[in-house]
Design an enzyme around this catalytic site. Structure first.
Site, short mmCIF file in Angstrom:
data_model
loop_
_atom_site.label_atom_id
_atom_site.label_comp_id
_atom_site.label_asym_id
_atom_site.label_seq_id
_atom_site.Cartn_x
_atom_site.Cartn_y
_atom_site.Cartn_z
N ASP A 1 0.97 -1.00 -0.25
CA ASP A 1 -0.02 -0.03 -0.05
C ASP A 1 0.71 1.23 0.07
OD1 ASP A 1 -2.07 -1.84 0.37
OD2 ASP A 1 -2.75 -0.94 2.30
N HIS B 1 5.13 -7.30 -0.23
CA HIS B 1 4.81 -8.59 -0.73
C HIS B 1 5.68 -8.65 -2.26
CE1 HIS B 1 1.50 -9.42 2.30
NE2 HIS B 1 1.79 -8.34 2.35
N SER C 1 8.55 3.45 4.98
CA SER C 1 9.73 3.80 3.96
C SER C 1 9.32 3.86 2.47
CB SER C 1 10.70 3.18 4.49
OG SER C 1 11.92 3.76 3.46
#
Length: 273
Positions: free
Chosen positions: A88, A141, A240
């Site tokens: 995200d 991911h 980050s």
């Protein structure tokens, strides 16, 4: 190689990160619950997709920050040839790179060789820099169906990497701590670089629990480890940015706009068949 001063490594951001890292591990209920509650309120964190939603359910702030999501919260789109968003986040920059140069902002850039300390990745292709804000989900991911074949951990500074700072420092990402993942697709290798920033205390991966060291650890071949699109690879313990690099001949990224919001699993490109 980008010049780096002692101030880069041992400046205020280093000590601020150390302090934040300590606070993030405090387990005293009153302190950690209050910290989580205020963070949710200040950053307007949407807890709806999270499996655990009450601050008392988390061991400490770090546990909250790397919270897991419900399985249906982030469907993985596309098929085995898809490139999906690994996180995200918000698109900071997206475009083509040539001569190993990724443009950060108009006159500032990051050198791919300095970023990875490796010549494994092609000198031209496409890239996307995705910024994770404090309110975002902070697990990373796999963007593709591929084998993880090499990893490097490179120590450095912890400069802020929010998009508004891209025009302030040339070679921003090659100065900061980072973990580089070389992913082998049927068409060749692409790169996913996980870059630390101010307040980022560590990057924990599925294959080890190390934080980027102060010294350089060049890309090291590992026993190939297969990943499916959307399969968890790592966690940012505060903060980050993720950089995806797709060399020519490997695949294509869609046109993404700076400021565009992305969700994990959203299709953003495809590997060439």
């Amino acid at each position: 190689m980008t010049p780096k001063s002692v101030f880069d490594t041992w400046g205020p951001s280093f000590w601020l990160t150390k302090a934040a890292g300590w606070l993030a591990k405090v387990k005293i209920p009153f302190i950690k619950n209050l910290l989580i509650q205020q963070f949710i309120k200040f950053y307007r964190v949407d807890m709806t997709p999270a499996i655990r939603q009450d601050p008392s359910q988390f061991e400490n702030f770090q546990d909250f920050f790397t919270r897991e999501l419900k399985s249906a919260a982030r469907p993985i789109h596309g098929d085995s040839h898809s490139i999906v968003s690994p996180v995200d986040g918000t698109v900071a920059v997206c475009g083509r790179y040539t001569n190993n140069t990724l443009i950060q902002y108009k006159r500032t850039s990051t050198n791919l060789f300095n970023l990875t300390r490796s010549k494994r990745i092609g000198e031209a292709g496409q890239y996307a820099i995705i910024y994770l804000s404090p309110k975002d989900y902070h697990r990373v991911h796999s963007p593709v169906q591929a084998e993880l074949v090499a990893v490097s951990r490179i120590g450095g500074s912890r400069h802020s990497v929010k998009p508004s700072n891209h025009n302030q420092m040339d070679g921003l990402y090659e100065r900061n701590t980072r973990v580089n993942c070389h992913l082998r697709t049927p068409r060749g290798e692409m790169l996913m670089s996980m870059v630390g920033a101010m307040i980022v205390s560590s990057v924990q991966t599925q294959w080890d629990d190390e934080s980027p060291p102060k010294q350089v650890m060049v890309a090291k071949d590992i026993t190939p480890r297969p990943f499916l699109p959307g399969e968890e690879m790592a966690r940012f313990c505060l903060g980050s940015t993720v950089i995806l690099v797709v060399p020519d001949g490997i695949g294509e990224l869609q046109s993404l706009d700076p400021g565009q919001s992305l969700k994990l699993g959203e299709q953003i490109g495809a590997i060439e068949p």
